[in-house]
Motif scaffolding. Structure first.
Motif, short mmCIF file in Angstrom:
data_model
loop_
_atom_site.label_atom_id
_atom_site.label_comp_id
_atom_site.label_asym_id
_atom_site.label_seq_id
_atom_site.Cartn_x
_atom_site.Cartn_y
_atom_site.Cartn_z
N ALA A 8 0.86 -1.19 0.00
CA ALA A 8 0.00 0.00 0.00
C ALA A 8 0.90 1.24 0.00
CB ALA A 8 -0.89 0.01 1.24
N HIS A 9 0.65 2.15 -0.93
CA HIS A 9 1.54 3.32 -0.96
C HIS A 9 1.14 4.35 0.10
CE1 HIS A 9 -0.94 6.35 -3.21
NE2 HIS A 9 -1.43 5.32 -3.87
N MET A 10 2.16 4.94 0.70
CA MET A 10 1.95 5.92 1.77
C MET A 10 1.75 7.32 1.23
SD MET A 10 4.77 5.08 4.68
CE MET A 10 6.14 4.59 3.65
N TRP B 19 -8.67 8.81 0.73
CA TRP B 19 -9.05 7.57 0.02
C TRP B 19 -7.82 6.96 -0.65
CZ3 TRP B 19 -11.54 7.09 -5.35
CH2 TRP B 19 -12.17 5.85 -5.49
N ASP B 20 -7.08 7.84 -1.32
CA ASP B 20 -5.87 7.42 -2.07
C ASP B 20 -4.64 7.93 -1.35
OD1 ASP B 20 -4.11 6.60 -4.00
OD2 ASP B 20 -4.56 8.20 -5.40
N ASN B 21 -4.03 7.20 -0.46
CA ASN B 21 -4.25 5.78 -0.26
C ASN B 21 -4.24 5.46 1.22
OD1 ASN B 21 -4.65 3.19 -1.29
ND2 ASN B 21 -2.46 2.74 -1.31
N SER B 22 -4.63 6.48 2.03
CA SER B 22 -4.65 6.27 3.48
C SER B 22 -5.59 5.13 3.84
CB SER B 22 -5.11 7.54 4.20
OG SER B 22 -4.32 8.63 3.81
N GLN C 116 6.61 7.12 -2.78
CA GLN C 116 6.70 7.68 -4.13
C GLN C 116 5.97 6.90 -5.22
OE1 GLN C 116 10.51 9.47 -5.23
NE2 GLN C 116 11.29 8.88 -3.23
N GLU C 117 4.83 6.33 -4.87
CA GLU C 117 4.02 5.67 -5.89
C GLU C 117 3.52 6.72 -6.88
OE1 GLU C 117 0.23 4.05 -7.69
OE2 GLU C 117 0.52 5.85 -6.51
N GLU C 118 3.08 7.84 -6.34
CA GLU C 118 2.50 8.89 -7.18
C GLU C 118 3.56 9.56 -8.07
OE1 GLU C 118 -0.58 9.08 -7.42
OE2 GLU C 118 -1.58 8.66 -5.52
N ALA C 119 4.82 9.35 -7.75
CA ALA C 119 5.89 9.93 -8.56
C ALA C 119 6.37 8.96 -9.63
CB ALA C 119 7.06 10.35 -7.67
N LEU D 242 -2.60 -2.69 -2.76
CA LEU D 242 -3.84 -2.24 -2.13
C LEU D 242 -4.02 -0.78 -2.54
CD1 LEU D 242 -3.14 -3.84 1.34
CD2 LEU D 242 -4.41 -4.83 -0.56
N ASP D 243 -4.92 -0.55 -3.46
CA ASP D 243 -5.05 0.77 -4.07
C ASP D 243 -6.30 0.77 -4.94
OD1 ASP D 243 -4.44 3.34 -4.89
OD2 ASP D 243 -2.46 2.85 -5.68
N GLY D 244 -6.87 1.91 -5.17
CA GLY D 244 -7.97 2.02 -6.12
C GLY D 244 -9.34 1.77 -5.52
N GLY E 258 -9.13 -3.07 -4.53
CA GLY E 258 -9.64 -1.80 -4.00
C GLY E 258 -9.69 -1.72 -2.48
N ARG E 259 -9.85 -0.51 -2.00
CA ARG E 259 -9.80 -0.25 -0.56
C ARG E 259 -11.19 0.02 0.02
NH1 ARG E 259 -6.44 4.35 -3.43
NH2 ARG E 259 -8.22 5.27 -4.38
N SER E 260 -12.02 0.82 -0.72
CA SER E 260 -13.38 1.17 -0.30
C SER E 260 -13.97 1.93 -1.47
CB SER E 260 -13.38 2.06 0.95
OG SER E 260 -12.77 3.30 0.65
#
Ligand SMILES: [Zn+2]
Length: 422
Positions: free
Chosen positions: A110-112, A137-140, A171-174, A196-198, A384-386
């Motif tokens: 899971a990305h922080m 939500w993304d991605n807490s 740095q997932e978003e990077a 774990l994302d999306g 997905g997470r929620s």
């Protein structure tokens, strides 16, 4: 009906079923094992604590490359459970829950990080069953789901067959930077990857290849009065942009999007009115799930802009901010779709009701930490997470109750893999 007809019907049904009867490790029996039920009950009883922790995580700013505070919090949670977190130079942090057998190793990641800068107000508000806040939500949500599962496993004494790694990436978003770094060092020890994302809904089992190209045109520059016939970086950049939009895209009839697509996102250069700018930059965001198309477009774009520079006698330099490989087209990804791992999560999703009516269960692309597993040939997907909406905007929100489903699916996936090993 006589017996022969009966038998024929059975054979025909059998033949019809066999091509579509896909291997899958999950069924109701897996969910009803006492050890699994204990974890689910624990999660259920502690859901309000999970939500409180989710809010706490979300309120710690975590721009890409500045996840330290969040990582520290997560580390402390792991330690409180008696676990020993590990980390690397980039700031990824993980724990390994040892298996009782020599089973396959499953990685949850899971990305922080969030897309928001350090100054963004990340206060979370709770309203009508939702949490509102940038990054909530993304991605807490996934980080909180993951921590809740680790806690539930430890507290109920759940013992996996093989090792399970719970990883919080940076740095997932990077451009999936943290995951790439982690997998470079650890992928030999990993058999399955679940990012774990999306959104809760269809899982993503493919990998969209993404190149962020940075093109720089340079020349000596000159005052306007001396600029006649001088090499001009802006002219070269202009030709480059126009020429690359002449490149044919591969778009089939009845399809909405081409096989590969790109966009010029930034044009920078020049500081004054009365001179040739010595440097002009053009950036391109290039995307395709098909490695061949990604390669073709990359080379045609490069060639077009290099020629534009040559024609204008300016220097040309190309670098990549992001260069993430593609997993393959839907056809190429068919074996992955039919594989045990993807079929198992599809089965889990029908069990938990994560899919809404009419939704397809799985999509052959993706742009998450799972991509790194996909391009390395490991069975991988992101789950997905929620439910939620408007990620990457200040109005981002997440549905609280459905995080329970996202959380339960983590333990069901692990339990299904464990069941396949018994
Ligand atoms: Zn994300």
């Amino acid at each position: 009906m006589n017996r022969l007809v009966n038998m024929l019907i059975i054979i025909v049904i059998g033949l019809q079923m066999s091509p579509s009867a896909k291997a899958n490790w999950f069924d109701q029996k897996v969910a009803e094992q006492p050890a699994v039920k204990k974890v689910i009950e624990y999660l259920d009883e502690h859901f309000q604590q999970q939500v409180a922790q989710w809010i706490t995580i979300s309120e710690i700013p975590a721009p890409p490359g500045q996840e330290k505070m969040r990582a520290k919090y997560i580390s402390a949670q792991f330690r409180q459970l008696g676990l020993i977190p590990q980390n690397d130079e980039l700031g990824n942090i993980w724990v390994v829950l040892k298996g009782i057998k020599q089973g396959p190793t499953l990685l949850f990641a899971a990305h922080m990080d969030t897309v928001f800068d350090a100054d963004t107000d990340v206060k979370v508000t709770r309203k009508n069953g939702r949490l509102y806040g940038p990054g909530v939500w993304d991605n807490s949500a996934s980080v909180a789901n993951m921590l809740a599962v680790v806690e539930a496993m430890v507290k109920t004494g759940y013992q996996p067959q093989g090792d399970v790694i719970f990883l919080a990436t940076v740095q997932e978003e990077a451009g999936l930077v943290g995951m790439k770094y982690f997998m470079k060092k650890q992928s030999n020890n990993i058999d399955y990857v679940a990012a774990l994302d999306g959104n809760l809904g269809p899982i993503l089992y493919g990998a969209l290849g993404i190149y962020w190209m940075d093109m720089t045109f340079t020349a000596a520059g000159a005052h306007t009065v001396n600029s006649y016939n001088q090499p001009h970086p802006a002219k070269a950049a202009a030709h480059c942009i126009l020429d690359i939009y002449d490149i044919d895209l591969d778009i089939k009839e009845h399809q909405e999007t081409p096989l590969g697509i790109f966009n010029v996102g930034q044009v920078h250069g020049g500081k004054i009115y009365n001179g040739i700018p010595p440097e002009v930059n053009v950036t391109v965001d290039l995307r395709s799930a098909d490695p061949k198309e990604l390669k073709r477009l990359n080379s045609e774009i490069t060639q077009a802009c290099k020629s534009a520079a040559d024609n204008e006698s300016v220097s040309f330099e190309l670098s990549y901010k992001v260069k993430n490989a593609a997993g393959g087209t839907i056809n190429k990804m068919k074996p992955a779709f039919n594989g045990d791992f993807v079929q198992t999560i599809i089965s889990i999703q029908s069990y938990t009701g994560a899919l809404k009516q009419g939704q397809i269960p799985a999509i052959a692309t993706g742009s998450t930490d799972a991509n790194i597993g996909v391009v390395r040939g490991l069975p991988s997907f992101s789950m997905g997470r929620s439910y939620g909406k408007d990620q990457h905007t200040l109005g981002e929100w997440a549905d609280i109750a459905s995080a329970k489903v996202g959380t339960n699916q983590i333990i069901y996936l692990l339990a299904a893999l464990d069941a396949s090993q018994q």
